[in-house]
Design a protein around this motif. Sequence first.
Motif, short mmCIF file in Angstrom:
data_model
loop_
_atom_site.label_atom_id
_atom_site.label_comp_id
_atom_site.label_asym_id
_atom_site.label_seq_id
_atom_site.Cartn_x
_atom_site.Cartn_y
_atom_site.Cartn_z
N ARG A 145 22.46 -33.61 -64.82
CA ARG A 145 21.06 -33.40 -65.17
C ARG A 145 20.16 -34.45 -64.52
NH1 ARG A 145 23.60 -32.18 -70.16
NH2 ARG A 145 23.31 -34.33 -70.84
N THR A 146 20.66 -35.68 -64.39
CA THR A 146 19.86 -36.72 -63.75
C THR A 146 19.62 -36.39 -62.28
OG1 THR A 146 20.63 -38.45 -65.25
CG2 THR A 146 19.75 -39.17 -63.14
N TRP A 147 20.69 -35.99 -61.59
CA TRP A 147 20.53 -35.65 -60.18
C TRP A 147 19.73 -34.37 -59.99
CZ3 TRP A 147 20.60 -38.74 -56.34
CH2 TRP A 147 21.38 -39.89 -56.38
N ARG A 148 19.80 -33.47 -60.97
CA ARG A 148 18.92 -32.29 -60.93
C ARG A 148 17.47 -32.73 -60.97
NH1 ARG A 148 18.71 -29.50 -66.43
NH2 ARG A 148 17.56 -31.45 -66.74
N ASP A 149 17.15 -33.66 -61.87
CA ASP A 149 15.77 -34.13 -61.99
C ASP A 149 15.33 -34.88 -60.74
OD1 ASP A 149 15.75 -33.02 -64.50
OD2 ASP A 149 16.02 -34.92 -65.57
N VAL A 150 16.26 -35.61 -60.13
CA VAL A 150 15.94 -36.28 -58.87
C VAL A 150 15.63 -35.25 -57.80
CG1 VAL A 150 16.89 -37.68 -56.99
CG2 VAL A 150 17.27 -38.37 -59.36
N MET A 151 16.45 -34.21 -57.71
CA MET A 151 16.23 -33.16 -56.70
C MET A 151 14.89 -32.47 -56.90
SD MET A 151 18.98 -32.77 -54.62
CE MET A 151 19.31 -31.06 -54.20
N GLN A 152 14.51 -32.26 -58.16
CA GLN A 152 13.29 -31.52 -58.47
C GLN A 152 12.03 -32.40 -58.45
OE1 GLN A 152 13.88 -28.50 -58.03
NE2 GLN A 152 14.10 -27.43 -59.97
N HIS A 153 12.20 -33.70 -58.36
CA HIS A 153 11.05 -34.62 -58.39
C HIS A 153 10.14 -34.41 -57.19
CE1 HIS A 153 8.68 -38.25 -58.99
NE2 HIS A 153 8.89 -38.56 -57.73
N ARG A 154 8.83 -34.36 -57.45
CA ARG A 154 7.84 -34.24 -56.38
C ARG A 154 7.00 -35.51 -56.32
NH1 ARG A 154 7.22 -29.37 -53.86
NH2 ARG A 154 8.23 -27.59 -54.88
N PHE A 155 6.76 -35.95 -55.09
CA PHE A 155 5.91 -37.12 -54.89
C PHE A 155 4.45 -36.73 -55.04
CE2 PHE A 155 9.81 -37.93 -52.52
CZ PHE A 155 10.15 -39.20 -52.96
N SER A 156 3.67 -37.65 -55.57
CA SER A 156 2.24 -37.40 -55.76
C SER A 156 1.48 -38.65 -55.36
CB SER A 156 1.95 -37.05 -57.22
OG SER A 156 0.58 -36.83 -57.42
#
Length: 334
Positions: A90-101
């Motif tokens: 789940r942590t790596w999923r959240d890393v993959m889905q993270h968008r820079f702003s």
Amino acid sequence: MHTGILPIIPSASKLSSPETGVKVAALGGGHGLYASLSALRLVTGQVTAVVTVADDGGSSGRLREELDVLPPGDLRMALSALCDDTDWGRTWRDVMQHRFSSRDGVKGSLDNHAMGNLLIVTLWELLGDTVAGLRWAGALLGARGEVLPMASVPLTIEARVNRDGEPDQLVQGQSVLAKAGQLEDVRLLPENAPACTEAVMAIHDADWVVLGPGSWYTSVLPHLLLPEMREALCTTKAKRLLTMNLDVNDLEATGMNAADHLHVIARYAPEFRIDVVMADPDSVGDVAEFTDAAAMIGATVVFGKVGSSGAKAVHDPLRLAAVYRDIFGDQKVT
């Protein structure tokens, strides 16, 4: 390929969950495929996602244009849906889905890029192999299955847009067509693009092929427009399941009802037969009309309450998994 790395490419079998179950090839793209994969991973440990590669908007579109690579966004979404249900996954999923702003007032080069898109493209550049890069990304997430592109080159969707009171316009690009309205004469460019070999093999090796849900013209139909993929779907010995959308009248399907969606499949691929069409009863207006349209493509209809309890038309993974399990047979939920 990066000469400083000698990669050991993990096999697909080592990346999959050890549990057994029905072999499923799930086809689609974007949020629709994410929904089906989120359910299928609860039913079986043998899932192969075959993902559209025609996206030309947002982060994916920028990377496609600047680096001449497959658009990674829908592939990233599929990997995230299959992540291992642990803190690690789940942590790596959240890393993959993270968008820079970028901060206010600054238009940065990373603005709106998804971290997973950058990671996937990095793996492709280092390994020089699209499938191998996705397998490494899947290993990082502990993915319960494999993710493959439908084609080995980026695709472009072209169609004529029918707007009331205006002449038909020839329009290109998934991001534009997804909001264009009624579409006609949909096709892929290049017309004879090569399908991903591993994706074709997965379709032939499957017990069930699940097509949809998703944007009908830009995520579902493209699998039947790519010649090698279409041939595989028509000749596989696997049973075929078409999952209907909850919202059958979105921007891409303006004025269409559920039966019209089946007529689209029949019109563009008349030789393609379906075994089962699965639909939420709330999304089907005229049941008799819908059942007749399903019979036209060889299918029986299975109705199931698969929508979430919220206001949005979103599939509930547990409800969808229960219906998939019933359709596939008495399979163990992993």
